[in-house]
Design a protein around this motif. Sequence first.
Motif, PDB file in Angstrom:
ATOM      1  N   LEU A 140      79.719  10.066  53.723  1.00 23.91           N
ATOM      2  CA  LEU A 140      78.532   9.791  54.850  1.00 23.91           C
ATOM      3  C   LEU A 140      77.760  11.228  54.203  1.00 23.91           C
ATOM      4  N   ALA A 141      78.440  12.194  54.882  1.00 22.58           N
ATOM      5  CA  ALA A 141      77.376  13.447  55.250  1.00 22.58           C
ATOM      6  C   ALA A 141      77.342  13.693  53.821  1.00 22.58           C
ATOM      7  N   LYS A 142      77.494  13.994  52.860  1.00 26.14           N
ATOM      8  CA  LYS A 142      77.402  14.530  51.400  1.00 26.14           C
ATOM      9  C   LYS A 142      75.812  13.064  50.956  1.00 26.14           C
ATOM     10  N   ASP A 143      76.245  12.530  51.613  1.00 28.31           N
ATOM     11  CA  ASP A 143      75.267  11.146  51.112  1.00 28.31           C
ATOM     12  C   ASP A 143      73.884  11.130  51.345  1.00 28.31           C
ATOM     13  N   LEU A 144      74.269  12.022  52.469  1.00 25.66           N
ATOM     14  CA  LEU A 144      72.458  11.975  54.524  1.00 25.66           C
ATOM     15  C   LEU A 144      72.768  12.976  53.782  1.00 25.66           C
ATOM     16  N   ARG A 145      73.311  14.607  53.202  1.00 22.86           N
ATOM     17  CA  ARG A 145      73.213  15.832  52.669  1.00 22.86           C
ATOM     18  C   ARG A 145      72.493  15.428  51.016  1.00 22.86           C
ATOM     19  N   ARG A 146      72.223  14.619  50.215  1.00 23.40           N
ATOM     20  CA  ARG A 146      71.538  14.306  49.469  1.00 23.40           C
ATOM     21  C   ARG A 146      69.954  13.415  49.806  1.00 23.40           C
ATOM     22  N   GLN A 147      70.947  12.753  51.009  1.00 14.60           N
ATOM     23  CA  GLN A 147      69.329  11.872  51.365  1.00 14.60           C
ATOM     24  C   GLN A 147      67.948  12.996  51.535  1.00 14.60           C
ATOM     25  N   VAL A 148      68.416  14.150  52.514  1.00 16.21           N
ATOM     26  CA  VAL A 148      68.095  15.054  52.764  1.00 16.21           C
ATOM     27  C   VAL A 148      66.992  15.853  52.299  1.00 16.21           C
ATOM     28  N   TYR A 149      68.393  16.256  51.061  1.00 17.76           N
ATOM     29  CA  TYR A 149      67.311  17.099  49.417  1.00 17.76           C
ATOM     30  C   TYR A 149      66.411  15.819  49.016  1.00 17.76           C
ATOM     31  N   GLU A 150      66.329  15.282  48.758  1.00 18.02           N
ATOM     32  CA  GLU A 150      65.504  14.226  48.029  1.00 18.02           C
ATOM     33  C   GLU A 150      64.754  13.731  48.876  1.00 18.02           C
ATOM     34  N   MET A 151      64.000  13.974  49.792  1.00 18.83           N
ATOM     35  CA  MET A 151      63.478  13.459  51.088  1.00 18.83           C
ATOM     36  C   MET A 151      62.256  14.648  51.115  1.00 18.83           C
ATOM     37  N   LEU A 152      62.860  16.075  51.421  1.00 13.68           N
ATOM     38  CA  LEU A 152      62.165  17.446  50.732  1.00 13.68           C
ATOM     39  C   LEU A 152      61.383  16.932  49.739  1.00 13.68           C
ATOM     40  N   GLN A 153      62.334  17.303  48.489  1.00 18.47           N
ATOM     41  CA  GLN A 153      61.548  17.190  47.333  1.00 18.47           C
ATOM     42  C   GLN A 153      60.492  16.588  47.096  1.00 18.47           C
ATOM     43  N   GLN A 154      60.338  15.437  47.683  1.00 21.64           N
ATOM     44  CA  GLN A 154      59.600  14.681  47.418  1.00 21.64           C
ATOM     45  C   GLN A 154      58.118  14.758  48.948  1.00 21.64           C
ATOM     46  N   GLY A 155      58.517  15.581  49.595  1.00 21.12           N
ATOM     47  CA  GLY A 155      57.386  16.895  50.400  1.00 21.12           C
ATOM     48  C   GLY A 155      56.979  16.357  51.825  1.00 21.12           C
ATOM     49  N   LYS A 156      58.416  15.509  51.758  1.00 28.85           N
ATOM     50  CA  LYS A 156      58.382  15.292  53.657  1.00 28.85           C
ATOM     51  C   LYS A 156      58.955  16.519  54.426  1.00 28.85           C
ATOM     52  N   SER A 157      58.376  16.465  55.166  1.00 23.13           N
ATOM     53  CA  SER A 157      58.432  17.175  56.847  1.00 23.13           C
ATOM     54  C   SER A 157      59.965  17.165  57.480  1.00 23.13           C
ATOM     55  N   GLN A 158      59.957  18.398  57.505  1.00 27.79           N
ATOM     56  CA  GLN A 158      61.281  18.105  58.819  1.00 27.79           C
ATOM     57  C   GLN A 158      60.925  16.859  59.469  1.00 27.79           C
ATOM     58  N   GLN A 159      60.005  16.510  60.393  1.00 25.17           N
ATOM     59  CA  GLN A 159      59.412  16.023  61.552  1.00 25.17           C
ATOM     60  C   GLN A 159      59.631  14.666  60.809  1.00 25.17           C
ATOM     61  N   GLU A 160      58.956  14.626  59.160  1.00 22.33           N
ATOM     62  CA  GLU A 160      59.153  13.196  59.202  1.00 22.33           C
ATOM     63  C   GLU A 160      61.331  12.411  58.214  1.00 22.33           C
ATOM     64  N   ILE A 161      61.521  13.584  57.787  1.00 18.31           N
ATOM     65  CA  ILE A 161      63.613  13.207  58.188  1.00 18.31           C
ATOM     66  C   ILE A 161      63.292  12.959  59.119  1.00 18.31           C
ATOM     67  N   VAL A 162      63.526  13.854  59.982  1.00 11.07           N
ATOM     68  CA  VAL A 162      63.800  13.626  61.529  1.00 11.07           C
ATOM     69  C   VAL A 162      64.179  12.037  61.860  1.00 11.07           C
ATOM     70  N   ASP A 163      62.273  11.642  62.092  1.00 20.01           N
ATOM     71  CA  ASP A 163      62.349  10.183  62.975  1.00 20.01           C
ATOM     72  C   ASP A 163      62.741   8.919  61.839  1.00 20.01           C
ATOM     73  N   PHE A 164      62.533   9.957  60.291  1.00 21.37           N
ATOM     74  CA  PHE A 164      63.384   8.307  59.230  1.00 21.37           C
ATOM     75  C   PHE A 164      65.395   8.022  59.617  1.00 21.37           C
ATOM     76  N   MET A 165      65.398   9.160  60.161  1.00 14.51           N
ATOM     77  CA  MET A 165      67.307   9.689  60.085  1.00 14.51           C
ATOM     78  C   MET A 165      67.612   8.996  61.377  1.00 14.51           C
ATOM     79  N   THR A 166      66.555   9.234  62.729  1.00 13.28           N
ATOM     80  CA  THR A 166      66.786   8.322  63.968  1.00 13.28           C
ATOM     81  C   THR A 166      65.988   7.020  63.899  1.00 13.28           C
TER      82      THR A 166
END
Length: 153
Positions: A58-84
């Motif tokens: 699951l941690a590997k999947d979450l790291r991959r998902q964080v990477y992909e979201m950053l590549q899509q141009g999402k901000s840190q706060q958008e990623i945190v909001d999505f995860m929470t």
Amino acid sequence: MKTLIFTFLCVVSVTVIAAVEYRKFDSPQQEQAYQNLTNELRCLVCQNQTIADSNADLAKDLRRQVYEMLQQGKSQQEIVDFMTQRYGDFVMYRPPLKPKTIILWVGPAVFIVIGLVVLVIISRKKAAGAQSVALTEHEEKRIRQLLEQEDDA
């Protein structure tokens, strides 16, 4: 025999190499954002590790998902909001202070206070039990008689 050992070591070394994750970033800021996020998100399987430290699937999947979201141009706060939104506030290694998470912040202090109160109560009971009790003259006389009878016997 040497060939067998060499083959075994080659097979084992392939799994070691596969454990290293490499991510290519467009900028140093993006890489820093990735590091910040993976160090702030909790592994939901391990629960005492960040996703950066965990080797759980699951941690590997979450790291991959964080990477992909950053590549899509999402901000840190958008990623945190999505995860929470998806996993709840528990996914944050340091969850925000909210009515839902107040127990996570206040709980340890409450347990320490309860422990100190119990400790004080127990120590006072022991101190009260250790105090000498004054005997009446009649009781002292009776005790002396009983001790003299034992000495005579």
